[in-house]
Design an enzyme around this catalytic site. Structure first.
Site, mmCIF file in Angstrom:
data_model
loop_
_atom_site.group_PDB
_atom_site.id
_atom_site.type_symbol
_atom_site.label_atom_id
_atom_site.label_comp_id
_atom_site.label_asym_id
_atom_site.label_seq_id
_atom_site.Cartn_x
_atom_site.Cartn_y
_atom_site.Cartn_z
ATOM 1 N N LYS A 13 -9.094 -3.679 3.876
ATOM 2 C CA LYS A 13 -10.268 -2.818 3.685
ATOM 3 C C LYS A 13 -10.757 -2.860 2.244
ATOM 4 O O LYS A 13 -11.947 -2.993 1.994
ATOM 5 C CB LYS A 13 -9.922 -1.343 3.995
ATOM 6 C CG LYS A 13 -9.543 -1.062 5.422
ATOM 7 C CD LYS A 13 -9.366 0.440 5.632
ATOM 8 C CE LYS A 13 -8.243 1.060 4.810
ATOM 9 N NZ LYS A 13 -6.893 0.708 5.247
ATOM 10 N N ARG A 88 -9.322 9.388 7.553
ATOM 11 C CA ARG A 88 -8.076 8.848 8.082
ATOM 12 C C ARG A 88 -7.544 9.702 9.212
ATOM 13 O O ARG A 88 -6.519 9.365 9.807
ATOM 14 C CB ARG A 88 -7.040 8.831 6.960
ATOM 15 C CG ARG A 88 -6.654 7.448 6.470
ATOM 16 C CD ARG A 88 -5.621 7.657 5.382
ATOM 17 N NE ARG A 88 -4.887 6.469 5.074
ATOM 18 C CZ ARG A 88 -5.214 5.612 4.125
ATOM 19 N NH1 ARG A 88 -6.302 5.790 3.427
ATOM 20 N NH2 ARG A 88 -4.448 4.574 3.887
ATOM 21 N N ARG A 123 1.808 -7.758 -1.953
ATOM 22 C CA ARG A 123 0.664 -7.142 -2.622
ATOM 23 C C ARG A 123 1.014 -6.691 -4.046
ATOM 24 O O ARG A 123 2.104 -6.217 -4.308
ATOM 25 C CB ARG A 123 0.168 -5.932 -1.826
ATOM 26 C CG ARG A 123 -0.939 -5.188 -2.546
ATOM 27 C CD ARG A 123 -1.832 -4.444 -1.637
ATOM 28 N NE ARG A 123 -1.255 -3.181 -1.193
ATOM 29 C CZ ARG A 123 -1.918 -2.320 -0.424
ATOM 30 N NH1 ARG A 123 -3.129 -2.618 0.002
ATOM 31 N NH2 ARG A 123 -1.361 -1.204 -0.055
ATOM 32 N N ARG A 156 3.105 -1.493 -5.657
ATOM 33 C CA ARG A 156 2.946 -0.070 -5.348
ATOM 34 C C ARG A 156 4.225 0.478 -4.725
ATOM 35 O O ARG A 156 4.849 -0.172 -3.908
ATOM 36 C CB ARG A 156 1.789 0.120 -4.370
ATOM 37 C CG ARG A 156 0.499 0.465 -5.050
ATOM 38 C CD ARG A 156 -0.659 0.377 -4.118
ATOM 39 N NE ARG A 156 -0.498 1.181 -2.902
ATOM 40 C CZ ARG A 156 -1.441 1.316 -1.990
ATOM 41 N NH1 ARG A 156 -2.592 0.698 -2.148
ATOM 42 N NH2 ARG A 156 -1.244 2.038 -0.924
ATOM 43 N N ARG A 167 3.940 4.192 7.124
ATOM 44 C CA ARG A 167 2.484 4.200 7.024
ATOM 45 C C ARG A 167 1.833 3.634 8.273
ATOM 46 O O ARG A 167 0.785 4.105 8.702
ATOM 47 C CB ARG A 167 2.046 3.404 5.790
ATOM 48 C CG ARG A 167 2.266 4.194 4.495
ATOM 49 C CD ARG A 167 2.287 3.288 3.297
ATOM 50 N NE ARG A 167 1.011 2.659 3.026
ATOM 51 C CZ ARG A 167 0.870 1.552 2.313
ATOM 52 N NH1 ARG A 167 1.928 0.957 1.809
ATOM 53 N NH2 ARG A 167 -0.314 1.048 2.116
#
Ligand code: ADP
Ligand code: ZN
Length: 210
Positions: A13, A88, A123, A156, A167
């Protein structure tokens, strides 16, 4: 144009939000980035959000709704905006409607859970500006430094495998129902996330023209 990007964590996203931002010259608004920024600055909001975020849970609705309300009231949102990571939950979407915010299109980027696990493990994000990279799929040309600002690239905390699992669970339970919510409103376009970022971008831009 007022847009929402839906999709699991790691569906891309944020990356696509940047592409649309460049193309349409409207701001990309990421609640995740706003919260991480608050955390870094040690604000009250940051402190409130930290434990939820680190655990891979959602920050309470009233907190993120207040953030979005304030952000959308700013001058640069007048000609449109891209929401990345908000809403969300169904109550968040209802709050947006209650604010009188008109949404023109909702793009749902679909990516299988297995792919997500792989992507999030590689990531990296810029500590300074929040830009997102991937060691294999979207490396910075400056190695461990951010292409945009020279900041340090870090992993992260919520990208650790156990937290990613949580998540994804939260996504399926709380966020996926939004696809129905916006499908019923006639606003949803589903986009199959492709292996190449550019291929997904092509589909995204095509969906915006339709
Ligand atoms: P990703 O899309 O990769 O999961 P984000 O940066 O959008 O990452 O969000 C990271 C975390 O920030 C979420 O796991 C959650 O704790 C918090 N967060 C961001 N946006 C929202 C939101 N709209 N509602 C509740 N929590 C949010
Ligand atoms: Zn940077």
């Amino acid at each position: 144009m007022n847009l929402i990007l839906l999709g699991a964590p790691g569906a891309g996203k944020g990356t696509q939000a940047e592409v649309i931002c460049d193309k349409l010259q409207i701001p990309a608004i990421s609640t995740g980035n706003i919260i991480r920024e608050a955390l870094k600055n040690g604000t009250e909001l940051g402190q409130k959000a930290k434990s939820y975020m680190d655990a891979g849970s959602l920050v309470p609705d009233e907190v993120v709704i207040a953030i979005i309300k304030e952000r959308l009231a700013q001058e640069d949102c007048k000609n449109g905006f891209i929401l990345d990571g908000f809403p969300r939950t169904v109550p968040q979407a209802e709050a947006l409607d209650a604010m009188g915010v008109v949404i023109h299109k909702v793009l749902d980027i679909e990516v299988p859970d297995e792919t997500i696990q792989k992507r999030l493990s590689g990531r990296r994000v810029c500590e300074s500006c929040g830009a997102s990279y991937h060691v294999d799929f979207k490396p910075s040309s400056k190695g461990e430094m951010c292409d945009k600002c020279g900041g340090k690239l870090v992993i992260r905390k919520d990208d650790q495998p156990e937290t990613v699992k949580e998540r994804l669970k939260v996504y399926h339970e709380s966020t996926e129902p939004l696809c129905d919510y916006y499908r019923k409103a006639g606003k949803l376009t589903v986009i199959e996330g492709q292996e190449e970022v550019a291929q997904t971008s092509a589909l995204v831009l095509k969906a915006l023209e339709a």
